[in-house]
Design an enzyme around this catalytic site. Structure first.
Site, PDB file in Angstrom:
ATOM      1  N   LYS A 170      -4.521   0.054   9.583  1.00  0.00           N
ATOM      2  CA  LYS A 170      -3.076  -0.604   9.910  1.00  0.00           C
ATOM      3  C   LYS A 170      -2.671  -0.319   8.296  1.00  0.00           C
ATOM      4  CE  LYS A 170      -2.512  -4.246   8.333  1.00  0.00           C
ATOM      5  NZ  LYS A 170      -1.457  -4.442   8.013  1.00  0.00           N
ATOM      6  N   GLU A 243     -12.000  -1.934  -1.905  1.00  0.00           N
ATOM      7  CA  GLU A 243     -11.551  -1.656  -3.320  1.00  0.00           C
ATOM      8  C   GLU A 243     -10.849  -2.629  -3.165  1.00  0.00           C
ATOM      9  OE1 GLU A 243     -12.738   0.615  -4.922  1.00  0.00           O
ATOM     10  OE2 GLU A 243     -13.218   1.777  -2.942  1.00  0.00           O
ATOM     11  N   CYS A 277      -3.819   0.643  -8.848  1.00  0.00           N
ATOM     12  CA  CYS A 277      -4.966  -0.002  -9.267  1.00  0.00           C
ATOM     13  C   CYS A 277      -6.365   0.268  -9.463  1.00  0.00           C
ATOM     14  CB  CYS A 277      -6.276   0.073  -7.740  1.00  0.00           C
ATOM     15  SG  CYS A 277      -7.178   1.435  -7.439  1.00  0.00           S
ATOM     16  N   GLU A 374      -3.245  -9.405 -13.061  1.00  0.00           N
ATOM     17  CA  GLU A 374      -2.517  -7.630 -13.297  1.00  0.00           C
ATOM     18  C   GLU A 374      -1.551  -7.915 -13.163  1.00  0.00           C
ATOM     19  OE1 GLU A 374      -3.893  -6.584  -9.075  1.00  0.00           O
ATOM     20  OE2 GLU A 374      -4.033  -5.002  -9.996  1.00  0.00           O
TER      21      GLU A 374
HETATM   22  P1  NAD Z   1      -2.510  -6.892   0.115  1.00  0.00           P
HETATM   23  O1  NAD Z   1      -3.831  -7.330  -0.134  1.00  0.00           O
HETATM   24  O2  NAD Z   1      -1.297  -8.144   0.236  1.00  0.00           O
HETATM   25  O3  NAD Z   1      -2.487  -6.056   1.275  1.00  0.00           O
HETATM   26  C1  NAD Z   1      -2.638  -4.232   1.491  1.00  0.00           C
HETATM   27  C2  NAD Z   1      -3.146  -5.123   2.693  1.00  0.00           C
HETATM   28  O4  NAD Z   1      -3.945  -6.259   3.970  1.00  0.00           O
HETATM   29  C3  NAD Z   1      -1.459  -4.925   3.920  1.00  0.00           C
HETATM   30  O5  NAD Z   1      -2.295  -3.863   4.542  1.00  0.00           O
HETATM   31  C4  NAD Z   1      -1.832  -6.249   4.333  1.00  0.00           C
HETATM   32  O6  NAD Z   1      -0.812  -5.795   5.676  1.00  0.00           O
HETATM   33  C5  NAD Z   1      -3.041  -6.645   4.814  1.00  0.00           C
HETATM   34  N1  NAD Z   1      -2.889  -7.945   4.699  1.00  0.00           N
HETATM   35  C6  NAD Z   1      -2.687  -9.400   4.341  1.00  0.00           C
HETATM   36  N2  NAD Z   1      -2.706 -10.529   4.900  1.00  0.00           N
HETATM   37  C7  NAD Z   1      -4.174 -10.183   5.273  1.00  0.00           C
HETATM   38  C8  NAD Z   1      -5.597 -10.615   5.741  1.00  0.00           C
HETATM   39  N3  NAD Z   1      -5.274 -11.958   5.654  1.00  0.00           N
HETATM   40  N4  NAD Z   1      -6.620 -10.455   6.721  1.00  0.00           N
HETATM   41  C9  NAD Z   1      -6.533  -8.945   6.805  1.00  0.00           C
HETATM   42  N5  NAD Z   1      -5.410  -7.385   6.072  1.00  0.00           N
HETATM   43  C10 NAD Z   1      -4.866  -8.690   5.419  1.00  0.00           C
HETATM   44  O7  NAD Z   1      -2.370  -5.742  -1.658  1.00  0.00           O
HETATM   45  P2  NAD Z   1      -1.424  -5.239  -1.280  1.00  0.00           P
HETATM   46  O8  NAD Z   1      -0.802  -5.692  -2.581  1.00  0.00           O
HETATM   47  O9  NAD Z   1      -0.780  -4.287  -0.690  1.00  0.00           O
HETATM   48  O10 NAD Z   1      -1.610  -3.944  -2.712  1.00  0.00           O
HETATM   49  C11 NAD Z   1      -1.929  -4.686  -4.130  1.00  0.00           C
HETATM   50  C12 NAD Z   1      -3.085  -4.445  -5.282  1.00  0.00           C
HETATM   51  O11 NAD Z   1      -4.585  -3.120  -3.721  1.00  0.00           O
HETATM   52  C13 NAD Z   1      -3.359  -4.568  -5.753  1.00  0.00           C
HETATM   53  O12 NAD Z   1      -4.130  -6.269  -6.179  1.00  0.00           O
HETATM   54  C14 NAD Z   1      -4.162  -3.882  -6.411  1.00  0.00           C
HETATM   55  O13 NAD Z   1      -4.364  -3.684  -7.830  1.00  0.00           O
HETATM   56  C15 NAD Z   1      -4.941  -3.564  -5.640  1.00  0.00           C
HETATM   57  N6  NAD Z   1      -5.165  -1.770  -4.657  1.00  0.00           N
HETATM   58  C16 NAD Z   1      -7.031  -1.581  -5.502  1.00  0.00           C
HETATM   59  C17 NAD Z   1      -7.075  -0.013  -5.080  1.00  0.00           C
HETATM   60  C18 NAD Z   1      -8.259   0.354  -5.239  1.00  0.00           C
HETATM   61  O14 NAD Z   1      -9.012   0.730  -4.913  1.00  0.00           O
HETATM   62  N7  NAD Z   1      -9.584  -0.797  -5.674  1.00  0.00           N
HETATM   63  C19 NAD Z   1      -6.932   0.925  -4.578  1.00  0.00           C
HETATM   64  C20 NAD Z   1      -5.075   0.349  -4.377  1.00  0.00           C
HETATM   65  C21 NAD Z   1      -4.684  -1.323  -4.743  1.00  0.00           C
END
Ligand code: NAD
Length: 470
Positions: A170, A243, A277, A374
């Site tokens: 997804k 992650e 990230c 962040e």
């Molecule tokens: P997010 O958590 O808002 O969304 C990520 C994904 O989760 C999306 O596909 C979203 O639709 C889905 N999602 C939302 N609510 C959910 C739920 N209740 N259950 C399951 N899935 C759900 O994150 P974002 O804003 O897309 O990404 C930015 C964040 O991701 C930043 O904090 C960044 O640091 C982190 N990030 C971490 C890494 C890593 O490798 N550690 C890599 C990239 C981004």
């Protein structure tokens, strides 16, 4: 505008049956494509298809899986120009970076294809042999974010397949198109049902993390979402790799060569407009180098060509979405109110698109939102320090622990300090560099488990001990 994006369930292209949503181009806020979200019953179909496919896929040979992964890498390479263009249009990054993302997807797929899954022999004596085999888990649910959407999808899917699992993926609703196209390409070579894709946001992600037919979730995204996934995963004890977010500190020691490192600091802090990230998100500079470092960073920031990533010569794109844009703006406004100095940038650009220029903020310290939270965007707080033990404590005084770095001409001293940083990866004279063969993951609230390398691959397996009495 694109019109032909579909979900992929059991090898078939299907449209979601739920509400319509627009995928926007962050450079001009125009509609790139209109999609529909999946229903929970479509998610069930996708999981059902993956479960059915797993019955045979789990017994495919190593050679078969390796061959198919190489064919997937070839497919991505053949369609690289199209994939890169989709990434620029929906994600916003400049073309050279989108090309690097597609190139990374190819490299990771090929590297993962080359890995072997070992059988560990614990004992082999006259009367007994004990070996540990590593079997696939079943159906892996992959949930990806919007910053490096294509590469992260590959990071999730390639090792899952290599280990013999099937997948339901997804992508983020903000950047789904590149992943839908990627999975369509994968389905040109894979048996039906081995990799499926559904569209949707929190509701479908939530349903995935609760789903009894999914055995593992690999999630890249924010810490609060990771926490929800972990709660939901308990119902069938799903395996998890989380992650999550970071707030990486970089420490510049007094012996560092500012001229030699300034470009590296800038590029790793502002990689993908800071939406990475493991970007360098808080820069601690020794008092003796502070002014010189700030001056250099400002010169590099001001030399950036900010614009639509499709245009020739653009080096710096927009922020991906309105929410993130508003957050970056709020953090900078708060820093101003706290008395920090904005050395360059510091306000959104006029006109359409979520453009925010690279921004360097000085005379700021811990306890300010921009340092403590962040930012995940194009703004870097530069913080002055004098005492090394104090700066290590400040770097570690943080709930998350993804990456960290030490910049110095004395590698031995830098390594001693790097080892004291509470983070999953510590770089010396570098930051944000991820590699297919080096395990990568966070500690503390940045999550657990690793991706990449042999250790990353093993997270898609479950051990089975075979105890043979000869
Ligand atoms: P997010 O958590 O808002 O969304 C990520 C994904 O989760 C999306 O596909 C979203 O639709 C889905 N999602 C939302 N609510 C959910 C739920 N209740 N259950 C399951 N899935 C759900 O994150 P974002 O804003 O897309 O990404 C930015 C964040 O991701 C930043 O904090 C960044 O640091 C982190 N990030 C971490 C890494 C890593 O490798 N550690 C890599 C990239 C981004």
């Amino acid at each position: 505008m694109y019109t032909d994006f579909s979900m992929l369930i059991n090898g078939q292209k299907v449209q979601g049956t739920q509400e319509e949503f627009n995928v926007l181009n962050p450079a001009n806020e125009g509609v790139v494509a209109t999609c529909r979200n999946a229903s929970v019953s479509q998610l069930n179909e996708a999981v059902g298809a993956a479960r059915k496919a797993f019955k045979t896929w789990q017994y495919s040979t190593d050679d078969e899986r390796k061959k198919l992964l190489i064919q997937i890498a070839d497919k991505i390479e053949e369609n690289a120009a199209e994939l890169a263009e989709i990434v620029v249009k929906e994600q916003g990054k400049p073309m050279f970076l989108a090309q690097a993302e597609v190139g990374g997807a190819v490299a990771w797929t090929r590297y993962t294809a080359s890995l072997d899954i070992p059988v560990d022999v614990i004992e082999d004596s006259e009367n007994k042999r004990i070996e540990v085999q590593h079997k696939p888990l079943g159906v892996v649910g992959s949930i990806t974010p919007w910053n490096w959407p294509l590469m992260i999808a590959i990071w999730h899917i390639a090792p899952a397949l290599r280990a013999g699992n099937t997948v339901v993926c997804k992508p983020s609703g903000l950047t789904p198109l590149n992943t839908l196209r990627l999975i369509e390409l994968m389905n040109e070579v894979l048996p039906a049902g081995v990799v499926n894709a559904v569209t949707g946001d929190g509701e479908i992600g939530n349903a995935m993390s609760e789903h009894q037919g999914i055995n593992k979730i690999i999630f890249t995204g924010s810490t609060p979402t990771g926490q929800k996934i972990m709660q939901n995963a308990s119902s069938n004890l799903k395996r998890l790799t989380l992650e999550l977010g970071g707030n990486d500190a970089g420490i510049i020691l007094p012996d560092a060569d500012v001229d030699a490192i300034a470009e590296g600091i800038f590029q790793t802090a502002f990689l993908n407009m800071g939406q990475t990230c493991a970007a360098l998100k808080r820069l601690y500079v020794h008092d003796s180098l502070y002014d010189q470092m700030c001056e250099k960073l400002v010169a590099i920031a001001e030399a950036q060509n900010v614009g639509n990533g499709l245009e020739e010569g653009v080096t710096f794109g927009p922020i991906q979405n309105r929410m993130q844009f508003d957050l970056v703006n709020a953090l900078v406004e708060d820093a101003k109110e706290q008395g920090a100095d904005i050395l360059c940038g510091g306000a959104p650009l006029e006109g359409k698109g979520y453009f925010y220029p690279p921004t360097i903020v000085a005379n700021i310290t811990d306890g300010t939102r921009l340092v403590d939270e962040e930012q995940f965007g194009p703004v870097l707080p530069v913080i002055r320090y004098t005492d090394i033990d104090d700066v290590i404590a400040r770097a570690n005084n943080c709930s998350v622990g993804l990456g960290g770095s030490v910049w110095s001409s004395d590698i031995e001293k830098a390594q001693q300090i790097a080892q004291r940083l509470e983070c999953g990866t510590a770089w010396i004279n570098g930051h944000a560099e991820v590699l297919p063969h080096a395990p990568f993951g966070g500690c503390k609230m940045s999550g657990f488990g690793v991706e990449f390398g042999q250790a990353g691959l093993m997270e898609y397996t479950v051990p089975q001990t075979i105890n043979i009495n000869k």
